[in-house]
Write a protein that holds these residues in place. Structure first.
Motif, PDB file in Angstrom:
ATOM      1  N   SER A 173      46.215  48.191  61.603  1.00 51.56           N
ATOM      2  CA  SER A 173      46.340  47.027  60.718  1.00 51.56           C
ATOM      3  C   SER A 173      45.362  45.926  61.106  1.00 51.56           C
ATOM      4  O   SER A 173      44.905  45.172  60.252  1.00 51.56           O
ATOM      5  CB  SER A 173      47.779  46.508  60.661  1.00 51.56           C
ATOM      6  N   ARG A 174      44.988  45.867  62.385  1.00 58.76           N
ATOM      7  CA  ARG A 174      43.986  44.871  62.793  1.00 58.76           C
ATOM      8  C   ARG A 174      42.610  45.199  62.215  1.00 58.76           C
ATOM      9  O   ARG A 174      41.761  44.318  62.084  1.00 58.76           O
ATOM     10  CB  ARG A 174      43.889  44.801  64.320  1.00 58.76           C
ATOM     11  N   GLU A 175      42.391  46.464  61.895  1.00 52.86           N
ATOM     12  CA  GLU A 175      41.087  46.871  61.345  1.00 52.86           C
ATOM     13  C   GLU A 175      41.052  46.816  59.821  1.00 52.86           C
ATOM     14  O   GLU A 175      40.012  47.086  59.228  1.00 52.86           O
ATOM     15  CB  GLU A 175      40.767  48.299  61.792  1.00 52.86           C
ATOM     16  N   PHE A 176      42.158  46.491  59.202  1.00 52.56           N
ATOM     17  CA  PHE A 176      42.171  46.412  57.735  1.00 52.56           C
ATOM     18  C   PHE A 176      41.120  45.412  57.269  1.00 52.56           C
ATOM     19  O   PHE A 176      40.830  44.431  57.958  1.00 52.56           O
ATOM     20  CB  PHE A 176      43.548  45.954  57.228  1.00 52.56           C
ATOM     21  N   SER A 177      40.604  45.652  56.064  1.00 54.41           N
ATOM     22  CA  SER A 177      39.640  44.724  55.498  1.00 54.41           C
ATOM     23  C   SER A 177      40.371  43.667  54.684  1.00 54.41           C
ATOM     24  O   SER A 177      41.104  43.994  53.762  1.00 54.41           O
ATOM     25  CB  SER A 177      38.667  45.488  54.596  1.00 54.41           C
ATOM     26  N   ALA A 178      40.189  42.402  55.053  1.00 55.22           N
ATOM     27  CA  ALA A 178      40.827  41.327  54.298  1.00 55.22           C
ATOM     28  C   ALA A 178      40.040  41.046  53.017  1.00 55.22           C
ATOM     29  O   ALA A 178      40.552  40.439  52.084  1.00 55.22           O
ATOM     30  CB  ALA A 178      40.909  40.068  55.150  1.00 55.22           C
ATOM     31  N   TYR A 179      38.787  41.475  52.996  1.00 50.31           N
ATOM     32  CA  TYR A 179      37.950  41.258  51.813  1.00 50.31           C
ATOM     33  C   TYR A 179      38.213  42.406  50.851  1.00 50.31           C
ATOM     34  O   TYR A 179      38.193  43.569  51.255  1.00 50.31           O
ATOM     35  CB  TYR A 179      36.480  41.242  52.229  1.00 50.31           C
ATOM     36  N   PRO A 180      38.437  42.122  49.565  1.00 47.21           N
ATOM     37  CA  PRO A 180      38.752  43.209  48.643  1.00 47.21           C
ATOM     38  C   PRO A 180      37.630  44.238  48.532  1.00 47.21           C
ATOM     39  O   PRO A 180      36.484  43.879  48.325  1.00 47.21           O
ATOM     40  CB  PRO A 180      38.973  42.503  47.297  1.00 47.21           C
ATOM     41  N   GLN A 181      37.993  45.501  48.715  1.00 45.32           N
ATOM     42  CA  GLN A 181      37.034  46.600  48.593  1.00 45.32           C
ATOM     43  C   GLN A 181      37.525  47.522  47.497  1.00 45.32           C
ATOM     44  O   GLN A 181      38.617  48.081  47.602  1.00 45.32           O
ATOM     45  CB  GLN A 181      36.949  47.395  49.916  1.00 45.32           C
ATOM     46  N   VAL A 182      36.720  47.679  46.448  1.00 41.33           N
ATOM     47  CA  VAL A 182      37.177  48.485  45.321  1.00 41.33           C
ATOM     48  C   VAL A 182      37.173  49.987  45.655  1.00 41.33           C
ATOM     49  O   VAL A 182      37.888  50.764  45.028  1.00 41.33           O
ATOM     50  CB  VAL A 182      36.362  48.178  44.045  1.00 41.33           C
ATOM     51  N   TRP A 183      36.390  50.376  46.660  1.00 40.20           N
ATOM     52  CA  TRP A 183      36.414  51.771  47.099  1.00 40.20           C
ATOM     53  C   TRP A 183      37.348  51.869  48.290  1.00 40.20           C
ATOM     54  O   TRP A 183      37.154  51.234  49.302  1.00 40.20           O
ATOM     55  CB  TRP A 183      35.011  52.236  47.492  1.00 40.20           C
ATOM     56  N   ASN A 184      38.367  52.695  48.158  1.00 32.35           N
ATOM     57  CA  ASN A 184      39.316  52.880  49.243  1.00 32.35           C
ATOM     58  C   ASN A 184      39.106  54.254  49.857  1.00 32.35           C
ATOM     59  O   ASN A 184      39.121  55.255  49.144  1.00 32.35           O
ATOM     60  CB  ASN A 184      40.744  52.755  48.694  1.00 32.35           C
ATOM     61  N   THR A 185      38.886  54.298  51.186  1.00 31.40           N
ATOM     62  CA  THR A 185      38.447  55.542  51.827  1.00 31.40           C
ATOM     63  C   THR A 185      39.543  56.583  51.978  1.00 31.40           C
ATOM     64  O   THR A 185      39.253  57.745  52.193  1.00 31.40           O
ATOM     65  CB  THR A 185      37.884  55.273  53.236  1.00 31.40           C
TER      66      THR A 185
END
Lengths: 671, 70
Positions: A43-55
């Motif tokens: 959860s610390r590595e989650f991206s807070a910036y919206p990314q439309v591509w989810n890996t």
């Protein structure tokens, strides 16, 4: 003392509700159904910036998620910031999702009731019915927290709309702007949580407008401007960070969703589990076990619910002030029950027609979402009926309010007894994270390298997952849930090569602590897992690892990186985000091909100093033929992400403008 | 169409002819009360029909309230 007595009904209802939701106040993880579990490190590595591509959506090879980007961004950003602040997942899920759901549900349903009727004593029963009806409990038990939060806010939106639309003609222009902007903000929030609930709420608002007609000929355009136009603009602009990429991707915004099963009429008919007698009685078809596909017959005592709700019509006939409200809510109750039954009788073909032809209705493969309308109607009608019954009984037989209140509470407790005595499953049941999953997570974290992990037969909720280490689900990538077919595919040596190319390093057979994977006739059967392990033990290209307890973990001998070269050249990369990578290429020869092992999309582009090239499919991955030789750097970028960036600017400006305007209008009003 | 449907439709027509909304609502409630034991004893077909028609009666009553003159 008077204040305490006044608050006593609320205290009784809250205590009653606590019996059902007590696990939400414990220190156990609530992961169940659709609700995930996140390790602190991931959860610390989650991206807070919206990314439309989810890996790691849709099987683990990634995909575009514009339709849930709002919800996903909220989930990732809040999890990241709170975990960086030192909170563990157990606290995060409660602070951001589960406790707000309870608070918002109580408050907003109470607000809705008070928006229609100025009745005090029975108003808390509106909250009780809204929060503890079987539909809400199955929603909460199944961990569908995005839908649940939208559900929780929706009565407030409806109540606010009712007040605003009735007061609109009397308010000044400034007050109208203030109310309109606030209302638009509410709708924007609910739209970010769940589009389907937003659609249903808008249906209710539209029906209220055309049926109750809270405007005159003179005030119609004023009504249209403040109550509809401004809020619509605000919804779109505040949510621009996901509405822009959604529109940009329009023809293939839902590419990542497996279409065949989703939009076929067969699937609509299959998912129409609720019969009309269920929906009309506010009884969820899967109550109380919440096992997918397991539908019980109507519990006949639930028929008392519509009797209590529609007896309000008798009182409405004599109520000069509220007859229209009672009429509207009764209409809503029947309308909602009719839609929530899906393609079942009576007139199931109406739902089929709507699904096929009505704009937006394709989102409702699962017709039970329409229970929301029934809940909204009944949570207001039933307390109104009880109030009028108590007036009648008090006049005739001197029966006190508290008697009616307690009788109803006992009736309700009997109705949802499984919830009261702690027999509900899912998020209401105590769970623990098995230690072998914690050990596996530590192992993966210790590696600090990219690879995928394949879960056979399906991903298990406690499996570690991150952008660096996406989880694959065998049933999705092999397009079958039949274990024998999955095993036969794994036995094919070609599969081993393909999985290596896909960057898979580990294959994991989950232990299934919540008994939701290895099912035979909906009952847990451990022999399925044991047989599966025996079969996989014999696969020559998998090496079984020791030291994982009951978890069976296998390693592939070789695996590719996320980016690899077909040819002579070498690749190294720097990940900027899940939508952008900086790639350094060395010794590139003519004819070399760069492969990127996320799911193929033509919107992935390779940008170098001279041109931009769209991805070409290579075994359902992305690839580019490299024409330039030697050593150089390129950027690999997911094109639609730029619409997120533009949209975020618009959303931010809109938010700032709204805030400034609201503060200014509020000050002007005070003058 | 079954005999139950016919009975219910006749009941509806009679009530609408009498233009007594109170009776329409009370009939709907009566249908639900009758449906209760029928569902308990698994007499589903008639019980379901009673629920359908109760809903229809309530729907008609709601429409009447909505278009009632102030």
């Amino acid at each position: 003392m008077k204040k305490i007595i006044k608050l006593l009904p609320l205290f009784v209802v809250l205590s009653f509700s606590f019996l059902i939701f007590k696990n939400w106040f414990s220190l156990n993880p609530l992961s169940s159904g659709d609700w995930t579990y996140a390790f602190l490190s991931s959860s610390r590595e989650f991206s807070a910036y919206p990314q439309v591509w989810n890996t790691h959506f849709f099987g683990g090879f990634g995909g575009a998620i514009p339709f849930i980007l709002g919800l996903e961004t909220f989930f990732l950003a809040t999890s990241k910031f709170l975990s960086l602040a030192g909170l563990n997942w157990i606290l995060i899920e409660r602070l951001i999702w589960f406790w707000p759901y309870l608070v918002l549900s109580f408050f907003s349903s109470y607000f809705l009731f008070k928006s229609f009727f100025k009745i005090s004593f029975y108003s808390v029963l509106a909250a009780l019915i809204f929060v503890t009806n079987t539909y809400a409990l199955m929603l909460a038990s199944g961990g569908q927290m995005g839908v649940a939060l939208a559900y929780a806010i929706s009565p407030f939106v409806v109540g606010y709309f009712v007040r605003f639309s009735n007061e609109n003609k009397y308010l000044s222009i400034k007050s109208n702007f203030l109310e309109s902007i606030f209302f638009g903000g509410l709708l924007a929030i609910i739209a970010a949580y769940d589009l389907r609930i937003t659609y249903i709420v808008l249906t209710v608002l539209f029906l209220y407008t055309i049926v109750v007609r809270p405007f005159t000929k003179k005030t119609f355009f004023r009504f249209l401007f403040f109550v509809f136009l401004i809020p619509t603009i605000i919804i779109v602009l505040l949510n621009a960070f996901w509405t822009f990429p959604f529109i940009a991707l329009s023809t293939h915004a839902l590419d990542a969703v497996p279409k065949g099963s989703y939009v076929s009429m067969e699937s609509v008919r299959f998912f129409s589990f609720a019969k009309f007698e269920n929906t009309f009685s506010l009884l969820h078809p899967n109550w109380p076990e919440n096992i997918f596909g397991k539908v019980s017959f109507l519990h006949s005592e639930f028929l008392i619910i519509p009797i209590l709700a529609f007896i309000s019509l008798l009182f409405g006939l004599k109520d000069k002030k509220n007859y229209k409200t009672v009429g509207f809510l009764s209409f809503l109750g029947v309308f909602g029950a009719f839609l929530a039954k899906g393609t079942n009788d009576p007139f199931g073909n109406v739902y089929e027609l709507l699904f096929s032809h009505f704009p937006g209705f394709f989102m409702f493969r699962d017709s039970t979402k329409w229970y929301l309308i029934v809940v909204i109607a009944y949570s207001v009608l039933i307390p109104y009926s009880l109030y009028n019954i108590s007036l009648f009984l008090n006049k005739k037989y001197k029966v006190k309010n508290w008697t009616i209140f307690i009788v109803f509470l006992v009736f309700w407790a009997v109705l949802i007894r499984e919830g009261v005595v702690g027999q509900l499953s899912g998020t209401f049941k105590k769970q623990t994270v098995p230690v072998e999953y914690i050990q596996l997570a530590d192992k993966i974290l210790g590696d600090h390298t990219f690879y995928r992990i394949l879960y056979v037969p399906t991903y298990e909720r406690y499996g570690y997952v991150s952008d660096q280490n996406p989880a694959l689900s065998a049933d999705i990538i092999f397009k079958t849930s039949d274990i024998k077919t999955i095993i036969s595919k794994l036995n094919n040596p070609k599969t081993g090569t393909e999985l290596s190319e896909a960057g898979v390093r580990y294959v994991v057979v989950p232990t299934d602590p919540q008994k939701e994977i290895y099912l035979s006739d909906r009952k847990y059967d451990d022999s399925i897992r044991v047989n599966l392990v025996e079969e996989i033990d014999n696969i020559p290209w998998l090496i079984k690892l020791k030291g994982h307890g009951n978890l069976n973990v296998y390693e592939l001998k070789e695996k590719r990186e996320r980016f690899f070269m077909l040819g002579q050249g070498k690749v190294s990369l720097k990940k900027i985000s899940s939508s952008e990578y900086q790639i350094n290429l060395q010794n590139v020869k003519n004819g070399d091909r760069l492969v990127f092992s996320d799911a193929y999309s033509k919107d992935w582009v390779l940008i170098n100093s001279t041109n931009t090239n769209h991805s070409v499919s290579y075994r359902n991955f992305n690839s580019w033929n490299l024409l330039r030789t030697g050593d150089y750097s390129v950027k690999v970028y997911y094109g639609p992400q730029k619409w997120v960036d533009y949209g975020l600017i618009v959303s931010a400006i809109t938010a700032v403008v709204i805030f400034v305007v609201l503060v200014w209008l509020h000050r002007e009003q005070k003058k | 169409m079954k005999i139950q449907d016919l009975i219910f439709i006749i009941a509806l027509v009679v009530l609408l002819y009498k233009k007594n909304v109170r009776f329409v609502i009370l009939t709907g409630i009566f249908f639900l009360v009758i449906a209760l034991p029928l569902f308990t004893f698994w007499i589903f077909f008639t019980a379901q029909r009673l629920v359908y028609f109760a809903a229809l009666f309530f729907f008609i009553s709601a429409v009447f309230l909505l278009f009632k003159k102030e």
